[in-house]
Write a protein that holds these residues in place. Structure first.
Motif, mmCIF file in Angstrom:
data_model
loop_
_atom_site.group_PDB
_atom_site.id
_atom_site.type_symbol
_atom_site.label_atom_id
_atom_site.label_comp_id
_atom_site.label_asym_id
_atom_site.label_seq_id
_atom_site.Cartn_x
_atom_site.Cartn_y
_atom_site.Cartn_z
ATOM 1 N N THR A 295 7.815 -18.862 -66.168
ATOM 2 C CA THR A 295 7.363 -17.486 -65.971
ATOM 3 C C THR A 295 7.343 -16.724 -67.289
ATOM 4 O O THR A 295 6.371 -16.030 -67.606
ATOM 5 C CB THR A 295 8.285 -16.781 -64.950
ATOM 6 N N ARG A 298 4.472 -17.924 -69.493
ATOM 7 C CA ARG A 298 3.148 -17.520 -69.031
ATOM 8 C C ARG A 298 2.911 -16.018 -69.185
ATOM 9 O O ARG A 298 1.823 -15.585 -69.516
ATOM 10 C CB ARG A 298 2.944 -17.974 -67.580
ATOM 11 N N PHE A 299 3.964 -15.225 -68.960
ATOM 12 C CA PHE A 299 3.791 -13.778 -69.129
ATOM 13 C C PHE A 299 3.683 -13.409 -70.611
ATOM 14 O O PHE A 299 2.982 -12.463 -70.973
ATOM 15 C CB PHE A 299 4.922 -13.005 -68.446
ATOM 16 N N ARG A 300 4.384 -14.169 -71.472
ATOM 17 C CA ARG A 300 4.228 -13.917 -72.912
ATOM 18 C C ARG A 300 2.799 -14.251 -73.340
ATOM 19 O O ARG A 300 2.187 -13.518 -74.106
ATOM 20 C CB ARG A 300 5.228 -14.755 -73.713
ATOM 21 N N LEU A 302 0.182 -14.163 -71.474
ATOM 22 C CA LEU A 302 -0.700 -13.115 -70.938
ATOM 23 C C LEU A 302 -0.682 -11.900 -71.866
ATOM 24 O O LEU A 302 -1.722 -11.322 -72.178
ATOM 25 C CB LEU A 302 -0.246 -12.710 -69.530
ATOM 26 N N GLN B 49 -7.207 -13.701 -64.491
ATOM 27 C CA GLN B 49 -6.079 -14.348 -65.175
ATOM 28 C C GLN B 49 -4.761 -13.668 -64.753
ATOM 29 O O GLN B 49 -3.775 -14.334 -64.428
ATOM 30 C CB GLN B 49 -6.280 -14.212 -66.688
ATOM 31 N N ILE B 50 -4.783 -12.338 -64.727
ATOM 32 C CA ILE B 50 -3.573 -11.605 -64.336
ATOM 33 C C ILE B 50 -3.234 -11.915 -62.874
ATOM 34 O O ILE B 50 -2.096 -12.200 -62.517
ATOM 35 C CB ILE B 50 -3.775 -10.076 -64.523
ATOM 36 N N LEU B 53 -1.824 -15.384 -62.346
ATOM 37 C CA LEU B 53 -0.447 -15.486 -62.857
ATOM 38 C C LEU B 53 0.537 -14.840 -61.882
ATOM 39 O O LEU B 53 1.585 -15.416 -61.561
ATOM 40 C CB LEU B 53 -0.340 -14.827 -64.239
ATOM 41 N N THR B 57 3.339 -16.813 -59.803
ATOM 42 C CA THR B 57 4.743 -16.468 -60.082
ATOM 43 C C THR B 57 5.484 -16.185 -58.769
ATOM 44 O O THR B 57 6.618 -16.634 -58.579
ATOM 45 C CB THR B 57 4.826 -15.251 -61.025
ATOM 46 N N ALA B 73 6.419 -6.306 -65.233
ATOM 47 C CA ALA B 73 6.431 -6.873 -66.590
ATOM 48 C C ALA B 73 6.270 -5.730 -67.576
ATOM 49 O O ALA B 73 5.293 -4.974 -67.521
ATOM 50 C CB ALA B 73 5.303 -7.877 -66.758
ATOM 51 N N TYR B 75 5.570 -4.735 -71.176
ATOM 52 C CA TYR B 75 5.108 -5.068 -72.521
ATOM 53 C C TYR B 75 5.223 -3.810 -73.374
ATOM 54 O O TYR B 75 5.322 -2.698 -72.852
ATOM 55 C CB TYR B 75 3.646 -5.521 -72.491
#
Lengths: 359, 101
Positions: A295, A298-300, A302, B49-50, B53, B57, B73, B75
């Motif tokens: 996870t 994959r999130f990195r 993204l 893509q998002i 994922l 997940t 998430a 960022y």
């Protein structure tokens, strides 16, 4: 006499490149200016010879500035980077800074702005000349402190270690004060010295800083080394050394158990680069560690693809338990929380746990 | 003055920069986008893509014994929030501004 700085200018407009080349050539440090009209060309140039600074436009065809910076920050972490753009947008500014650039400048409009632009670039090149330990991993903190003291420097050494940060003040080669989180003086100095990795930055001197440390730097370094040695001696083989002030507590239990002492924590797990993991109280650690690793990776990826900057934390809320994930270097930390905890409380507790883990 | 104009003449051309979008989209359990408030300028490929994922997940978390109904998430420049909807998901994207926590 130091070598001339090499500056690489990246813009898809050849006329603009020529203008900037002329402007930058007049800087007092007289840098050597190279130009590239595409991201691919810029990266090839950076690979072929060392540069001090990359100045990149954002808006370019094929590979845009953010894409170039993503690659450059990863491949050349010690390279200073600046963005110069006519895209006046807070979001792009945030994203560029999130990637670790040094400067975000708007393309100059007036002669005053040109002067400001040139001053900023000269200052950035000067910073390179003055030092800073960006990306330097072969120097220990002790080396850096000794260098500052032996060169009779007056400066502030800013050290960051994950979520932690600290400062050490120097005045004419003497260590006069230190600060880290809620610690001050010698305690903060010892705390900072216990960190194994991090980033360094030399900031300008702060002559107004009151002196709280009167010990010599040799004495301080010796005492800190002794404290670390003693703490190391109490740790069973295979475990990492705790920070000196935490040594008496941590010596008796595993590092993960120490992280699990926060309210509402149900399990703790660290997953290393190769997939190896340590867990405390997790029911099915094998599967969870795989999920954590996959996870986070994959999130990195993204985040890289979206150019959204670093992934600071991932939280998951569920009917059985909540989880929070953070990364440091190439290690992932996953903490499971009781389902009754609110999201705010999960976040607040995870922040404390991550700070402790990073230290 | 012509010299100064030259410095700013561009900016509107060759726009390949993609803004981080503000908005949300909904996926059915097969990963099809059933509704979206994202700007059209944001590439559909990125949306998929998002979505993929997020769904994978949720699925992998279930298999690992930690079923989740919400994912957040964080960022540096974007916050992504996803809520599970009977096998599908609704995903919110919100760019951050400087200094925002």
């Amino acid at each position: 006499m130091s070598a001339r700085h090499k500056v690489l200018l990246l813009d898809d407009d050849q006329d603009l490149l020529e203008l900037y080349r002329e402007m930058l050539a007049r800087l007092p440090s007289q840098p050597e200016i190279h130009t590239a009209t595409s991201g691919a060309r810029a990266i090839s140039l950076l690979e072929s010879e060392p540069f001090s600074l990359l100045i990149s436009d954002l808006n370019m065809p094929k590979m845009d500035g953010l894409q170039v910076l993503t690659i450059v920050r990863r491949k050349f972490p010690q390279l200073r980077t600046a963005v110069m753009t006519s895209v006046v947008d807070a979001q792009f500014r945030t994203r560029a800074y999130a990637m670790g650039i040094d400067l975000f400048l708007e393309k100059p409009n007036t002669s005053q702005e040109i002067t400001f632009f040139l001053d900023c670039i000269e200052s950035l090149l000067g910073r390179e000349l003055d030092g800073g330990f960006r990306g330097v991993q072969s120097k220990s903190l002790v080396d850096i402190i000794q260098l500052e003291c032996l060169s009779q420097s007056s400066s502030v050494l800013k050290v960051t270690n994950g979520a932690l940060s600290g400062k050490i003040w120097f005045n004419n080669g003497d260590v006069i004060d230190a600060e880290s989180q809620d610690l001050g003086g010698e305690a903060a100095f010892r705390k900072i010295l216990s960190w194994k990795t991090g980033n360094f930055e030399i900031l300008p001197a702060d002559p107004e800083r009151p002196r709280t440390i009167f010990n010599s730097y040799q004495g301080l370094l010796l005492e800190s080394a002794q404290a670390l040695d003693e703490a190391q001696a109490q740790v069973p083989e295979g475990e990492s050394a705790p920070s000196p002030e935490a040594a008496p507590v941590l010596a008796a239990e595993s590092p993960l158990a120490a992280l699990a002492r926060f309210n509402g924590v149900e399990f703790v797990m660290t997953v290393r680069a190769g997939g190896k993991f340590d867990s405390w109280s997790a029911e099915n650690p094998e599967q969870i560690s795989q999920w954590v690793r996959q996870t986070m990776q994959r999130f990195r990826a993204l985040g890289d693809g979206l150019q959204a900057g670093q992934l600071s934390q991932l939280e998951g809320l569920g009917p059985q338990c909540h989880v929070a994930l953070v990364s440091k270097a190439d290690n992932d930390l996953c903490v499971g929380f009781h389902r009754s905890l609110s999201q705010d409380l999960v976040r607040e507790t995870m922040s404390k746990i991550a700070t402790k883990w990073a230290s | 003055m012509g010299f100064l104009n030259l410095l700013t003449k561009r900016g509107q051309t060759g726009a390949t920069l993609v803004r981080l979008p503000t908005g949300s989209f909904t996926l059915d359990p097969s990963g099809r986008i059933v509704a979206s408030t994202l700007p059209r300028s944001f590439p559909v490929g990125k949306v998929r893509q998002i979505g993929d994922l997020v769904l994978s997940t949720f699925q992998a978390a279930r298999e690992a014994g930690i079923p989740l109904t919400e994912l957040i998430a964080d960022y540096a420049a974007l916050k992504l929030t996803a809520r599970e909807l009977r096998g599908g998901a609704i995903i919110f994207l919100a760019p951050r501004s400087l200094g925002q926590k």
